[in-house]
Write a protein that holds these residues in place. Sequence first.
Motif, short mmCIF file in Angstrom:
data_model
loop_
_atom_site.label_atom_id
_atom_site.label_comp_id
_atom_site.label_asym_id
_atom_site.label_seq_id
_atom_site.Cartn_x
_atom_site.Cartn_y
_atom_site.Cartn_z
N GLU A 62 50.47 46.18 66.64
CA GLU A 62 51.06 47.02 65.58
C GLU A 62 51.89 48.15 66.19
N ARG A 63 51.34 48.78 67.25
CA ARG A 63 52.09 49.88 67.90
C ARG A 63 53.39 49.38 68.50
N ASN A 64 53.46 48.08 68.77
CA ASN A 64 54.68 47.49 69.32
C ASN A 64 55.54 46.83 68.24
N GLY A 65 55.28 47.16 66.99
CA GLY A 65 56.14 46.71 65.89
C GLY A 65 55.87 45.30 65.40
N ILE A 66 54.70 44.73 65.76
CA ILE A 66 54.36 43.37 65.31
C ILE A 66 53.42 43.46 64.11
N PHE A 70 45.52 43.22 60.43
CA PHE A 70 44.46 44.20 60.69
C PHE A 70 44.64 45.50 59.91
N LEU A 71 43.58 45.97 59.28
CA LEU A 71 43.61 47.28 58.61
C LEU A 71 42.69 48.26 59.33
N LYS A 72 41.40 47.92 59.42
CA LYS A 72 40.47 48.80 60.14
C LYS A 72 39.14 48.09 60.41
N MET A 73 38.37 48.64 61.32
CA MET A 73 37.00 48.17 61.51
C MET A 73 36.09 49.01 60.63
N GLU A 74 35.23 48.35 59.89
CA GLU A 74 34.25 49.07 59.06
C GLU A 74 33.04 49.43 59.91
N VAL A 161 53.80 41.54 75.07
CA VAL A 161 52.98 42.76 74.92
C VAL A 161 51.58 42.53 75.51
N LEU A 162 50.97 41.41 75.15
CA LEU A 162 49.60 41.13 75.58
C LEU A 162 49.53 40.87 77.08
N LYS A 163 50.50 40.11 77.58
CA LYS A 163 50.52 39.77 79.01
C LYS A 163 50.67 41.04 79.84
N SER A 164 51.55 41.96 79.42
CA SER A 164 51.71 43.15 80.26
C SER A 164 50.51 44.07 80.14
N HIS A 165 49.86 44.11 78.97
CA HIS A 165 48.62 44.91 78.89
C HIS A 165 47.57 44.33 79.85
#
Length: 236
Positions: A62-66, A70-74, A161-165
Amino acid sequence: MTEKAPLYSGKAKSVYRSETDHEYLIEFRDDITAFDGGKKDELQGKGSINAKVSAFIFRLLERNGIDTHFLKMEDNGLMRVKELKMLPLEIIVRNVAAGSVVRNYPFTEGKPFHPPIIVIDYKDDSLHDPMLNDELIIALDIITSEELTLIKKIAHHVNSVLKSHLEKCNLTLVDFKLEFGWCYDKLTVGDEISMDSMRIWEEGTRKSLDKDVYRFEKGDVMTTYHIVAQRIITDE
Ligand code: TYD
């Protein structure tokens, strides 16, 4: 945990309606399966770890504009997500040859793919998830050719995004699976992105840090999942 019967229950997750329209709650269960359900177990704490890793990765995307569901963890460990109209597709992105692509084609395990390869399977257990090609996807009326192009573009973006993380965590992202759905008219990443749906190797070796540990009994699954989750979940 919610008392009501799930709307849908798969091999490792159950989906419940929430009190809010167009929002669901996903329970990541401790069930783990492999080989088309031929191997099954329950591993205490597995669901919770996969939920945490998935939540971290969805936030990263989401931070990378995708767009993701996902909304939140309860507080009770359930994941609150947007309702999606899911596509019956499994989008697999491969950076390195492993798994089915080595079993089915003459690739040597560990061969890097430049550019990464996208393979799409039809999600239907009764048909054993057969591999599709672009023409079959269009002929099955699942999506248009333009939408397919967009899905591949988003999948490549998720991969970079995932690969570089993971590289920053000294982990190699070998391959992973995505599922997409419609959130109104927006193609959105749904399902999960966890150790059950990614293939991760220790950098510089082929030591498995994912569900292959369970599939091929390469060590203690929960110890591996705990260690890899700690490495993936960095300060945001
Ligand atoms: P793949 O190599 O096609 O299958 P297998 O894991 O049986 O060798 O899998 C590629 C990646 O996609 C791997 O990280 C696991 C993930 N995946 C799923 O999460 N679900 C699936 O149904 C499939 C086929 C793969």
